[in-house]
Design a protein around this motif. Structure first.
Motif, PDB file in Angstrom:
ATOM      1  N   ILE A 488      18.051 -21.564   2.237  1.00  0.00           N
ATOM      2  CA  ILE A 488      16.732 -22.061   1.825  1.00  0.00           C
ATOM      3  C   ILE A 488      16.214 -21.106   0.753  1.00  0.00           C
ATOM      4  O   ILE A 488      16.033 -19.911   1.008  1.00  0.00           O
ATOM      5  N   SER A 489      15.985 -21.629  -0.441  1.00  0.00           N
ATOM      6  CA  SER A 489      15.539 -20.772  -1.546  1.00  0.00           C
ATOM      7  C   SER A 489      14.338 -21.390  -2.248  1.00  0.00           C
ATOM      8  O   SER A 489      14.098 -22.594  -2.167  1.00  0.00           O
ATOM      9  N   ASP A 490      13.571 -20.540  -2.922  1.00  0.00           N
ATOM     10  CA  ASP A 490      12.444 -21.020  -3.724  1.00  0.00           C
ATOM     11  C   ASP A 490      12.386 -20.226  -5.017  1.00  0.00           C
ATOM     12  O   ASP A 490      12.965 -19.138  -5.122  1.00  0.00           O
ATOM     13  N   ASP A 491      11.711 -20.789  -6.011  1.00  0.00           N
ATOM     14  CA  ASP A 491      11.576 -20.102  -7.304  1.00  0.00           C
ATOM     15  C   ASP A 491      10.163 -19.552  -7.456  1.00  0.00           C
ATOM     16  O   ASP A 491       9.573 -19.605  -8.533  1.00  0.00           O
ATOM     17  N   GLY A 492       9.636 -19.014  -6.361  1.00  0.00           N
ATOM     18  CA  GLY A 492       8.264 -18.523  -6.350  1.00  0.00           C
ATOM     19  C   GLY A 492       8.123 -17.071  -6.737  1.00  0.00           C
ATOM     20  O   GLY A 492       8.901 -16.531  -7.544  1.00  0.00           O
ATOM     21  N   ALA A 493       7.137 -16.408  -6.136  1.00  0.00           N
ATOM     22  CA  ALA A 493       6.748 -15.056  -6.550  1.00  0.00           C
ATOM     23  C   ALA A 493       7.713 -13.976  -6.086  1.00  0.00           C
ATOM     24  O   ALA A 493       7.688 -12.862  -6.609  1.00  0.00           O
ATOM     25  N   GLY A 494       8.566 -14.298  -5.103  1.00  0.00           N
ATOM     26  CA  GLY A 494       9.437 -13.265  -4.574  1.00  0.00           C
ATOM     27  C   GLY A 494       8.657 -12.302  -3.696  1.00  0.00           C
ATOM     28  O   GLY A 494       7.460 -12.472  -3.429  1.00  0.00           O
ATOM     29  N   ILE A 495       9.337 -11.273  -3.219  1.00  0.00           N
ATOM     30  CA  ILE A 495       8.727 -10.292  -2.316  1.00  0.00           C
ATOM     31  C   ILE A 495       8.758  -8.925  -2.970  1.00  0.00           C
ATOM     32  O   ILE A 495       9.808  -8.478  -3.460  1.00  0.00           O
ATOM     33  N   ASP A 496       7.611  -8.264  -2.991  1.00  0.00           N
ATOM     34  CA  ASP A 496       7.493  -6.929  -3.583  1.00  0.00           C
ATOM     35  C   ASP A 496       7.969  -5.889  -2.562  1.00  0.00           C
ATOM     36  O   ASP A 496       7.307  -5.676  -1.542  1.00  0.00           O
ATOM     37  N   PRO A 497       9.100  -5.227  -2.781  1.00  0.00           N
ATOM     38  CA  PRO A 497       9.610  -4.264  -1.796  1.00  0.00           C
ATOM     39  C   PRO A 497       8.662  -3.091  -1.549  1.00  0.00           C
ATOM     40  O   PRO A 497       8.581  -2.579  -0.426  1.00  0.00           O
ATOM     41  N   GLN A 498       7.927  -2.673  -2.581  1.00  0.00           N
ATOM     42  CA  GLN A 498       7.012  -1.549  -2.409  1.00  0.00           C
ATOM     43  C   GLN A 498       5.827  -1.943  -1.524  1.00  0.00           C
ATOM     44  O   GLN A 498       5.367  -1.156  -0.678  1.00  0.00           O
ATOM     45  N   MET A 499       5.353  -3.167  -1.692  1.00  0.00           N
ATOM     46  CA  MET A 499       4.256  -3.646  -0.855  1.00  0.00           C
ATOM     47  C   MET A 499       4.699  -3.740   0.610  1.00  0.00           C
ATOM     48  O   MET A 499       3.972  -3.350   1.520  1.00  0.00           O
ATOM     49  N   ILE A 500       5.925  -4.227   0.822  1.00  0.00           N
ATOM     50  CA  ILE A 500       6.470  -4.316   2.171  1.00  0.00           C
ATOM     51  C   ILE A 500       6.620  -2.927   2.768  1.00  0.00           C
ATOM     52  O   ILE A 500       6.309  -2.687   3.944  1.00  0.00           O
ATOM     53  N   ALA A 501       7.093  -1.991   1.964  1.00  0.00           N
ATOM     54  CA  ALA A 501       7.292  -0.619   2.436  1.00  0.00           C
ATOM     55  C   ALA A 501       5.965   0.010   2.860  1.00  0.00           C
ATOM     56  O   ALA A 501       5.872   0.664   3.920  1.00  0.00           O
ATOM     57  N   GLU A 502       4.924  -0.160   2.039  1.00  0.00           N
ATOM     58  CA  GLU A 502       3.609   0.401   2.376  1.00  0.00           C
ATOM     59  C   GLU A 502       3.059  -0.219   3.662  1.00  0.00           C
ATOM     60  O   GLU A 502       2.475   0.465   4.506  1.00  0.00           O
ATOM     61  N   LYS A 503       3.264  -1.526   3.813  1.00  0.00           N
ATOM     62  CA  LYS A 503       2.797  -2.218   5.005  1.00  0.00           C
ATOM     63  C   LYS A 503       3.528  -1.703   6.244  1.00  0.00           C
ATOM     64  O   LYS A 503       2.928  -1.461   7.295  1.00  0.00           O
ATOM     65  N   ALA A 504       4.841  -1.546   6.116  1.00  0.00           N
ATOM     66  CA  ALA A 504       5.646  -1.059   7.239  1.00  0.00           C
ATOM     67  C   ALA A 504       5.245   0.355   7.632  1.00  0.00           C
ATOM     68  O   ALA A 504       5.199   0.701   8.820  1.00  0.00           O
ATOM     69  N   LEU A 505       4.933   1.170   6.634  1.00  0.00           N
ATOM     70  CA  LEU A 505       4.513   2.542   6.903  1.00  0.00           C
ATOM     71  C   LEU A 505       3.167   2.560   7.610  1.00  0.00           C
ATOM     72  O   LEU A 505       2.965   3.310   8.587  1.00  0.00           O
TER      73      LEU A 505
END
Length: 585
Positions: A488-505
């Motif tokens: 399942i794929s989309d051509d949208g905004a994608g995921i910001d790895p840095q934003m995910i990292a900050e959230k996880a932290l």
């Protein structure tokens, strides 16, 4: 001596003194003149004293009557009233109704209020919470307008006759000498709560019936709503089974996660089909399970809105089960009106569709089996194996029968979000077993809704980025030996790895040291952790604080995997990889 006798005695003394003064009126003795003035003053004061005493006596009589009336009211009013001293003990003055509310308590006066209100075993946490609040309530430094509303306003108890519900109201009394007491009013609202619950259940049942009828009327066939009821029945049955193991389970957290995922799936599925009332019930259960998962309440004694949370959760699950059974009866009536027979309904509910060719092939093998019983018993096992395999193949359900549903979901959700999106589906038809069928379908629905909510941008933003205003979601199926793959794929905004990292932290899922050693892809994959959500706000589209761990856990239950690849501003690709269903020997 009675007050009137005392007044008569004083009047007699004044009369004698007046006669003495009158008989010596002509006397030049200054003593008599002084005595006469004193007598006049005394007579005047005596009259005033009589007036004051008689007035006081009347007021005392009135006060006594008021006290008696108040006591009579307090003894008969259906409200428990008590005064609490600063040490948390109930004072001797309390209404008689307190004994009716707390029948198992032998002595009200002198009882500790925390043990009076929470008399059952296992409620130590609530007692401690009440004690902490009492410390604030008796502290004059804290404004009553701020702390008064923090007290327990409703308390739930279990009894032999059923659950009890008490409503509490507290008032602070500050005396002239600075002493503080609390007055508590306790009302039994059990019957009111029961009636309210009964009315809510009736209203919910009525709304669910209307929604089921609407689903049937507004669709080309009734297959979709039958699939919905079939899938939801499975999950409710599974949820009740898990709930029944919670009381004895030593490790409850995995069970909370399991139940939460089931309720979240039901909620999303219900809203997809327009079964909003059923979705609301699933959300009620989901909210309670969130509190369990986060450690806010315990299964044994945790309450929500003054009611034992486990009781509310179980009641919600049983109500959902009852509503589904009612839904099945409604479908039978509707089908009968459409002249569809019960056998066809049951077949369709199971999702089994048998072609004429399949039926004829199976019939040939059955006839051969009959002949072999008499002519060639040695080949019976071989024939039975062939028939078993064909029966197994008939039980498999094609995934593409629900593709039209996916198109509807994309259209409806995109409109709700003011976005534009199209769905493309490609690849061979995959045939899944009944259990895998509904689990995979629900996973795909979850990922489609996530892609629309989190990935596909609004048309204006897509145009600014040089993209087609119409976003695209693609589903591609494939087979690789004994494994199935759905991308399942989309051509949208994608995921910001840095934003995910900050959230996880921030959430404590990972340390700074570990983040420093992670690649961007590894950071992105943190979104698959249980309880992770990339957004702070609540969305009815993709859920409340629920990430893709729901799908990851589903794949794990099928001995499969979920992999994630995302490129910022270009899109996201998720791959479901799981083994094909095989017949058990």
């Amino acid at each position: 001596m009675p007050i009137d006798d005392l007044f008569d005695e004083e009047d007699a003394m004044i009369s004698i003194a007046t006669d003495i003064v009158a008989s010596n009126n002509q006397s030049e003795n200054p003593l008599f003149q002084h005595f006469s003035k004193l007598l006049q003053s005394y007579v005047k004061m005596n009259k005033q004293q009589k007036r004051i005493i008689r007035l006081s006596d009347k007021q005392h009589h009135k006060l006594s009557m008021v006290n008696r009336e108040m006591k009579n009211i307090l003894d008969n009013i259906p409200v428990g009233i008590a005064v609490i001293s600063s040490d948390g003990v109930v004072n001797p003055s309390y209404s008689r109704y307190m004994h009716q509310l707390f029948q198992d308590t032998k002595k009200i006066a002198g009882a500790e209020i925390d043990r009076l209100l929470y008399w059952e075993n296992g409620r130590e946490s609530e007692r401690n919470t009440l004690k902490k609040w009492l410390a604030l309530a008796f502290n004059p430094a804290f404004d009553w307008d701020l702390v008064g509303g923090l007290g327990p306003d409703m308390i739930h108890h279990e009894s032999q006759s059923g659950p009890l519900y008490f409503r509490n109201s507290f008032h602070r009394i500050v005396h002239d000498n600075g002493d503080i007491h609390l007055m508590i009013y306790i009302t039994d609202i059990t019957e009111r709560v029961r009636q309210k619950k009964a009315l809510q259940e009736q209203e919910t049942a009525h709304n669910v019936e209307l929604e089921i009828f609407s689903c049937v009327v507004n669709q080309e066939t009734s297959t979709d709503i039958i699939d919905y009821i079939n899938d939801t029945e499975r999950m409710i049955e599974e949820s009740l089974g898990v709930f029944n193991t919670l009381a004895q389970a030593e490790e409850k957290l995995p069970l909370y996660h399991h139940l939460f995922r089931l309720m979240h799936t039901i909620k999303g599925l219900s809203r997809t089909y327009g079964m909003n009332e059923f979705g609301r019930l699933a959300k009620t259960a989901e909210d309670i399970l969130s509190k369990y998962r986060n450690g806010e309440i315990t299964f044994e004694s945790g309450t929500v809105d003054g009611v034992l949370a486990s009781e509310t959760l179980f009641g919600t699950l049983k109500n959902m089960e009852k509503l589904l059974n009612n839904g099945v009866r409604i479908l039978h009536k509707l089908f009968n009106q459409s002249k569809e027979n019960a056998a066809a309904i049951r077949s369709r509910r199971r999702g089994m569709k048998i072609s004429e060719e399949q039926f004829q092939a199976l019939q040939i093998h059955v006839n051969d089996l009959k002949n072999l019983i008499h002519s060639d018993p040695g080949h019976l096992e071989e024939r039975i194996e062939i028939i078993s395999e064909q029966m197994f193949q008939l039980s498999l359900q094609p995934l593409d029968v629900v593709f039209s549903r996916f198109h509807h979901i994309v259209k409806d959700v995109a409109e709700a979000l003011d976005k534009k999106a199209a769905l493309e589906i490609d690849g061979p038809s995959l045939r899944l077993g009944p259990d895998a069928h509904y689990l995979v379908i629900n996973s795909i629905i979850h990922l489609i809704r996530n892609a629309l909510d989190h990935g596909i941008e609004i048309p204006e933003l897509r145009s600014e980025l040089g993209k087609d205003p119409m976003g695209t979601i693609r589903i591609v199926t494939s087979k690789d030996g004994n494994r199935f793959r759905i991308v399942i794929s989309d051509d949208g905004a994608g995921i910001d790895p840095q934003m995910i990292a900050e959230k996880a932290l921030t959430k404590g899922f990972v340390t700074e040291e570990k983040l420093a050693r992670m690649s961007d892809r590894e950071k992105t994959e943190l979104i698959l952790l249980p309880g992770f959500s990339s957004r702070d706000d609540v969305s009815d589209i993709s859920g409340q604080g629920v990430g893709m761990d729901v799908v990851a856990e589903t794949m794990k239950s099928l001995d499969g995997t979920l992999t994630l690849l995302s490129i910022l501003d270009q899109g996201t690709t998720l791959t479901l990889d799981f083994p094909a269903c095989r017949r058990k020997p």
